[in-house]
Scaffold this motif. Structure first.
Motif, short mmCIF file in Angstrom:
data_model
loop_
_atom_site.label_atom_id
_atom_site.label_comp_id
_atom_site.label_asym_id
_atom_site.label_seq_id
_atom_site.Cartn_x
_atom_site.Cartn_y
_atom_site.Cartn_z
N VAL A 172 -6.98 8.24 0.17
CA VAL A 172 -5.77 7.88 0.91
C VAL A 172 -5.97 8.05 2.40
CG1 VAL A 172 -3.40 8.60 1.38
CG2 VAL A 172 -4.16 8.29 -0.98
N GLY A 199 -5.31 5.46 -7.28
CA GLY A 199 -4.06 6.12 -7.65
C GLY A 199 -3.79 6.06 -9.14
N THR A 245 -9.59 5.69 3.68
CA THR A 245 -9.69 4.23 3.64
C THR A 245 -9.19 3.62 4.95
OG1 THR A 245 -7.53 4.17 2.52
CG2 THR A 245 -9.50 3.95 1.15
N ASP A 296 0.83 -1.20 0.00
CA ASP A 296 0.00 0.00 0.00
C ASP A 296 0.86 1.25 0.00
OD1 ASP A 296 -2.30 1.49 0.01
OD2 ASP A 296 -2.54 1.43 2.18
N TRP A 329 -8.37 11.40 -4.81
CA TRP A 329 -7.27 10.51 -4.41
C TRP A 329 -6.80 10.82 -3.00
CZ3 TRP A 329 -1.97 11.63 -3.44
CH2 TRP A 329 -1.17 10.48 -3.25
N ALA A 382 -7.81 -1.97 1.47
CA ALA A 382 -7.30 -0.62 1.17
C ALA A 382 -6.20 -0.66 0.12
CB ALA A 382 -6.78 0.02 2.45
N THR A 436 -7.83 -0.79 -3.38
CA THR A 436 -8.57 0.46 -3.57
C THR A 436 -7.61 1.61 -3.84
OG1 THR A 436 -10.35 -0.30 -2.11
CG2 THR A 436 -10.21 2.06 -2.53
N ASP A 437 -6.58 1.72 -3.03
CA ASP A 437 -5.61 2.81 -3.20
C ASP A 437 -4.89 2.70 -4.55
OD1 ASP A 437 -6.33 3.77 -0.77
OD2 ASP A 437 -4.58 3.02 0.32
N TRP A 438 -4.56 1.47 -4.98
CA TRP A 438 -3.88 1.31 -6.27
C TRP A 438 -4.80 1.72 -7.41
CZ3 TRP A 438 0.80 -0.24 -8.47
CH2 TRP A 438 1.83 -0.51 -7.56
N LYS A 483 -7.08 1.59 6.88
CA LYS A 483 -5.77 0.97 6.67
C LYS A 483 -5.61 -0.34 7.42
CE LYS A 483 -4.54 4.39 4.09
NZ LYS A 483 -4.48 4.21 2.63
N LEU A 531 1.15 4.28 -2.71
CA LEU A 531 0.92 5.69 -2.35
C LEU A 531 2.11 6.56 -2.74
CD1 LEU A 531 -0.74 5.32 1.18
CD2 LEU A 531 -1.85 5.70 -1.02
#
Length: 545
Positions: free
Chosen positions: A413, A431, A416, A350, A409, A423, A426-428, A418, A354
């Protein structure tokens, strides 16, 4: 069809009831997918190599060319069957004159990709249960290798949708025989009608090997799946082949002989996947490490991936875009790892995402600010050098979209959970959407000015005489011939000798005007040019007096 055929092995794929909030999560995924698909579909001219070739063929169809024979700059080009080109031509006619031809045609890329994403989610849900479809789609969207190809004018996008449909049909086969057969046959037909024999080999091999190797597909109903699939695929395959054979026998013979084995490129595809399939690849490896090898939900994507590697490694050209269908089984294998990955590994993945997307996002904003303001001066000078013909201009609409996608975004970040492995994907996905969205809003005019052939060939058109017999092209690539055809309606006759035929124009493509030219008496240079940012290609046009 018996009830048994429809309901065999339901218990194998039994799933729990939806949890509270599932609809809201699905709606958010749909919104994210829509943004991911739409960014970059319109607003730029065709880029080389694939988009230029596609638009030359689409233009041929719009002007009334025969449906069975894709034609590039006046020359039949049947490396890929015509499904994608025909659908692009249909949307070109439908949306003209609201959009330029290339933007209207590119809309069909978004539709094919939307279908592919839907099928990826449905296959993930079928294999791993309710909620897993979202994770599969997020992993797919977040794949580094997918984002550029998925927005281009290329038959590979329609081929990917066909692969995904056939894969979903195979996943569904032990539980819903009729529906699985229809999906399998239609997917195989779409894949063939978009990319030719190669995807048909992959899908057929997988369909036949599944019951031989794995007990979960060794059911009486599976024979019905194959028969339905064969009947469903035939209308996609037979008309084009029969038309070629009877109306264009030479092209049919050429197509048959050109479908043989190519260079061995296993190592190339393995190296490509090491970056192309991130973040799905390490998650897929974790699944294979933790899951029993006889698990039904592992058997199908693993077999599909191995067959793809075998076929692509022996018959495909060494291009990154040919690895596109491999992302499908890798994403399926990666899906359960979202829940089983160790927290330390999930946190590391993750944070890597980020940092990666945060850095790229910052650099895109910084480059845009440098182009608009001239500060920092060295960066502004570098940006101008890379795209000299671009004239900076502020677009409020592009700025608003870029600001919104950046804020989304940042919100994801920080919002979500963590403590949940979900997460990571989702973050990828968010992003990747943010970086692509910034590039396709803030940098799109700059990129288009650098990559487009429209300006250079428009200059050539002005230098050409009002009447001429024909143009000989020397060392012209397919992309350049297609650009000439699409942008200025000029077709070149490939040849080395300036005395070929009665042509009185001679166009040479070489590297930095280095080729020595001795055309003999009577020839004079009337134009030379290149894309300002291109360090390799240059063009010279000669006229016979």
């Amino acid at each position: 069809m018996s009830i048994e055929m429809e309901h065999d092995w339901q218990a194998v794929f039994a799933t729990p009831k939806p949890k509270i909030g599932e609809r809201a999560k699905t709606n958010l995924l749909l919104l994210l997918s829509l943004l991911w698909v739409c960014f970059g579909l319109i607003g730029h001219t065709p880029w080389k190599p694939d988009e230029l070739q596609t638009m030359s063929i689409v233009k041929h169809y719009v002007l009334g060319g025969h449906w069975a024979v894709p034609t590039l700059a006046g020359v039949p080009d049947i490396d890929n069957p015509p499904l994608y080109y025909l659908t692009a031509a249909f949307f070109t006619k439908l949306l003209s004159p609201l959009l330029p031809m290339h933007d209207a045609a590119r809309i069909v890329t978004g539709l094919w990709m939307g279908l592919a994403l839907t099928l990826v989610g449905m296959a993930g849900r079928e294999l791993w249960g309710i909620g897993s479809g979202r994770q599969a789609t997020l992993i797919f969207i977040g794949s580094i290798g997918l984002v550029f190809s998925a927005h281009m004018l290329t038959p590979d996008v329609a081929g990917l949708a066909g692969y995904a449909m056939a894969f979903y049909g195979l996943a569904l086969a032990p539980r819903r025989a009729i529906r699985a057969g229809l999906l399998l046959g239609t997917g195989a037909g779409i894949a063939f009608f978009s990319k030719g024999v190669q995807p048909l080999e992959v899908i057929l091999a997988c369909a036949l090997l599944l019951p031989l190797l794995f007990i979960h597909w060794r059911q009486r109903s599976y024979l019905g799946v194959l028969l339905i699939a064969a009947a469903t695929a035939s209308p996609w395959i037979a008309p084009w082949l029969l038309t070629l054979k009877h109306q264009f026998p030479a092209l049919h013979e050429h197509w048959l002989t050109s479908a043989g084995l190519g260079n061995l490129s296993f190592l190339y595809f393995l190296k490509t996947l090491s970056w192309y399939a991130w973040p799905a690849l390490p998650l897929a490896v974790w699944t294979l490490w933790r899951t029993k090898p006889d698990h039904a939900s592992v058997e199908l994507p693993l077999l599909f991936l191995l067959i793809l590697l075998a076929v692509l490694g022996t018959s495909a050209s060494s291009r990154d875009i040919n690895a596109l269908p491999m992302l499908l089984p890798i994403a399926m294998l990666a899906t359960p790892a979202v829940e089983t990955l160790r927290r330390s590994a999930a946190s590391a993945l993750d944070w890597f995402g980020l940092m990666l997307f945060g850095t790229f996002g910052f650099l895109i904003w910084l480059g845009w600010f440098a182009m608009m303001s001239g500060l920092p001066a060295k960066l502004a000078e570098r940006m101008h050098k890379l795209s000299p013909t671009y004239t900076p201009g502020f677009s409020l609409v592009a700025f608003i979209f870029a600001a919104l996608v950046t804020l989304v975004w940042v919100g994801v970040v920080f919002k979500t959970n963590k403590r949940s492995n979900r997460a990571v994907v989702t973050d990828w996905a968010v992003g990747m959407t943010m970086v692509w969205g910034l590039a396709m809003t803030l940098w799109l005019p700059w990129l288009d000015a650098s990559k487009s052939y429209q300006g250079v060939f428009s200059g050539m058109r002005h230098a050409m005489p009002s009447t001429y017999s024909c143009i000989i092209g020397r060392d012209m690539g397919e992309g350049q011939r297609a650009a000439l055809d699409y942008h200025i309606d000029v077709a070149v006759v490939q040849g080395k000798s300036s005395s070929a035929g009665n042509c009185n124009l001679y166009l040479i493509q070489d590297e930095r005007d280095r080729a020595k030219v001795d055309l003999g008496p009577g020839w004079k240079l009337i134009w030379q040019g290149k894309r300002p940012s291109d360090r390799h290609e240059s063009f010279r046009l000669f006229q016979r007096g």
